[in-house]
Write a protein that holds these residues in place. Structure first.
Motif, short mmCIF file in Angstrom:
data_model
loop_
_atom_site.label_atom_id
_atom_site.label_comp_id
_atom_site.label_asym_id
_atom_site.label_seq_id
_atom_site.Cartn_x
_atom_site.Cartn_y
_atom_site.Cartn_z
N LYS A 16 -7.23 -2.44 -6.94
CA LYS A 16 -5.95 -1.93 -7.42
C LYS A 16 -5.66 -0.55 -6.83
CE LYS A 16 -5.51 -4.50 -11.72
NZ LYS A 16 -5.43 -4.43 -13.19
N LEU A 17 -6.72 0.16 -6.46
CA LEU A 17 -6.55 1.47 -5.80
C LEU A 17 -5.97 1.18 -4.42
CD1 LEU A 17 -7.17 4.58 -5.88
CD2 LEU A 17 -9.31 4.02 -4.72
N ASN A 23 5.34 6.91 0.31
CA ASN A 23 5.58 6.11 1.52
C ASN A 23 4.94 4.74 1.35
OD1 ASN A 23 6.24 5.28 4.08
ND2 ASN A 23 4.81 6.62 5.13
N LEU A 24 5.78 3.76 1.03
CA LEU A 24 5.33 2.41 0.76
C LEU A 24 5.28 1.58 2.04
CD1 LEU A 24 4.78 0.79 -1.97
CD2 LEU A 24 7.10 -0.09 -1.68
N ILE A 25 4.25 0.75 2.19
CA ILE A 25 4.18 -0.20 3.31
C ILE A 25 3.68 -1.54 2.74
CG2 ILE A 25 1.85 0.54 4.04
CD1 ILE A 25 2.80 -0.08 6.97
N SER A 26 4.39 -2.61 3.03
CA SER A 26 3.99 -3.92 2.51
C SER A 26 2.70 -4.38 3.20
CB SER A 26 5.11 -4.95 2.75
OG SER A 26 5.22 -5.24 4.13
N PHE A 61 -1.19 6.01 8.74
CA PHE A 61 -0.89 4.66 9.20
C PHE A 61 -2.06 3.75 8.83
CE2 PHE A 61 -3.37 6.37 12.66
CZ PHE A 61 -4.02 5.30 13.23
N CYS A 62 -1.86 2.44 8.98
CA CYS A 62 -2.91 1.47 8.62
C CYS A 62 -3.95 1.40 9.73
CB CYS A 62 -2.29 0.10 8.38
SG CYS A 62 -1.23 0.05 6.93
N PHE A 65 0.85 -1.19 0.00
CA PHE A 65 0.00 0.00 0.00
C PHE A 65 0.89 1.25 0.00
CE2 PHE A 65 -2.61 -3.15 2.35
CZ PHE A 65 -3.79 -3.08 1.64
N PHE A 66 0.29 2.37 -0.39
CA PHE A 66 0.95 3.66 -0.23
C PHE A 66 0.18 4.44 0.83
CE2 PHE A 66 2.07 2.46 -4.59
CZ PHE A 66 3.46 2.65 -4.55
#
Length: 314
Positions: free
Chosen positions: A173-174, A93-96, A181-182, A15-16
């Motif tokens: 896909k969005l 800002n990428l987060i797996s 934060f998540c 996710f970004f």
């Protein structure tokens, strides 16, 4: 992204995070502000835990609860803030996906734990002020340790239920999370599959985890205030009020920001406002708690002086 065999959906692997603000001129000032907040939070809460551990006269249920609260605040801030700071200095800002689910789970554990720790602290003050002769029996080692561990066990249970059902969700896909934060609500906005169970869980656990602690706190303080008003000496009244005022202040800020985030209509504008309210809940409150409890507490001030005197004369 990996294509799934069924349907037009795909399995999101990352996710970004949109971050707090997209305005480029605010990135550096916000980075400096929040790194200052984070350093203050880490130092303040670890100092409080260390001070309570080293000062034997602070080895009471009230200060063990406070030490647990400091640990929760330190962890809560560490789960959220470092990833938020990355957002200010990188373009994307990428987060797996696994890291996002882990962050969500940890955030929920410490969020729920803080709700019930504040309730346990209110109950502790109620027993101390309204039933002082029964305090040692009511707040025995077994009881207050059970309360502290119970808080964490319930936090883990709530977090695992929410995260377990979130993992079952299919994401589109969005993949830009409109948050820093998540969190549950921003993640559900990206869902392609049915989110009814997740929404019901948020409603159920949200109501439970806000209402039960709040009712405990309000009931405790109704009895506490009634008891304080019966104290004849002005000095006795002011001393009793001063021990409770810091807790009331911490509770008001925490539950106020929590309610503003989770009890709003779900719309894009409210999510943007929710970012601001969650800054209080995830960053400002963990920073303020050690300040509130140390500056407004004579026992903590005395313990601090003793530690410094011990260091000077060594």
């Amino acid at each position: 992204m990996e294509d799934m065999a069924a349907g037009n959906h795909c399995k999101v692997t990352e996710f970004f995070l949109a971050g707090l603000s997209e305005k480029s001129e605010l990135q550096l000032p916000l980075f400096l502000l929040f790194i200052g907040f984070y350093v203050f939070t880490v130092v303040g809460n670890l100092a409080m835990i260390t001070l309570i551990g080293l000062s034997s006269h602070l080895h009471t249920p009230m200060y063990y609860f406070l030490s647990s609260l400091s640990f929760i605040d330190f962890c809560q801030s560490t789960v959220v803030t470092p990833k938020m700071l990355v957002n200010f200095i990188t373009e994307k800002n990428l987060i797996s996906y696994p890291a996002c689910m882990t962050q969500l789970c940890c955030f929920l554990i410490f969020g729920v734990a803080e709700c019930y720790t504040l309730a346990a602290m209110a109950y502790d003050r109620y027993v101390a002020i309204c039933n002082p002769l029964l305090y040692n029996a009511t707040m025995s080692y077994q009881i207050y340790t059970s309360l502290i561990f119970g808080v964490y066990i319930f936090g883990v249970f709530c977090a695992l239920v929410h995260t377990g059902f979130m993992i079952k969700i299919q994401f589109c896909k969005l993949d830009v999370i409109n948050h820093y934060f998540c969190d549950l609500l921003p993640l559900l906005k990206l869902a392609c599959s049915n989110t009814y169970i997740n929404e019901m869980l948020i409603l159920f656990f949200g109501t439970l985890n806000i209402c039960v602690p709040m009712l405990t706190i309000i009931t405790s303080y109704i009895f506490i205030i009634a008891s304080i008003l019966r104290i004849r000496s002005t000095e006795g009244r002011s001393k009793a009020f001063s021990t409770c005022s810091s807790h009331i202040l911490a509770v008001s800020i925490f539950f106020g920001s929590l309610a503003f985030m989770y009890l709003q209509p779900s719309s894009v504008s409210s999510m943007d406002q929710g970012k601001v309210s969650s800054v209080f809940y995830t960053i400002v409150v963990p920073m303020l708690n050690p300040l509130i409890y140390s500056l407004r507490n004579k026992d903590v001030s005395v313990a601090l002086k003793k530690i410094f005197e011990r260091k000077i004369f060594m």
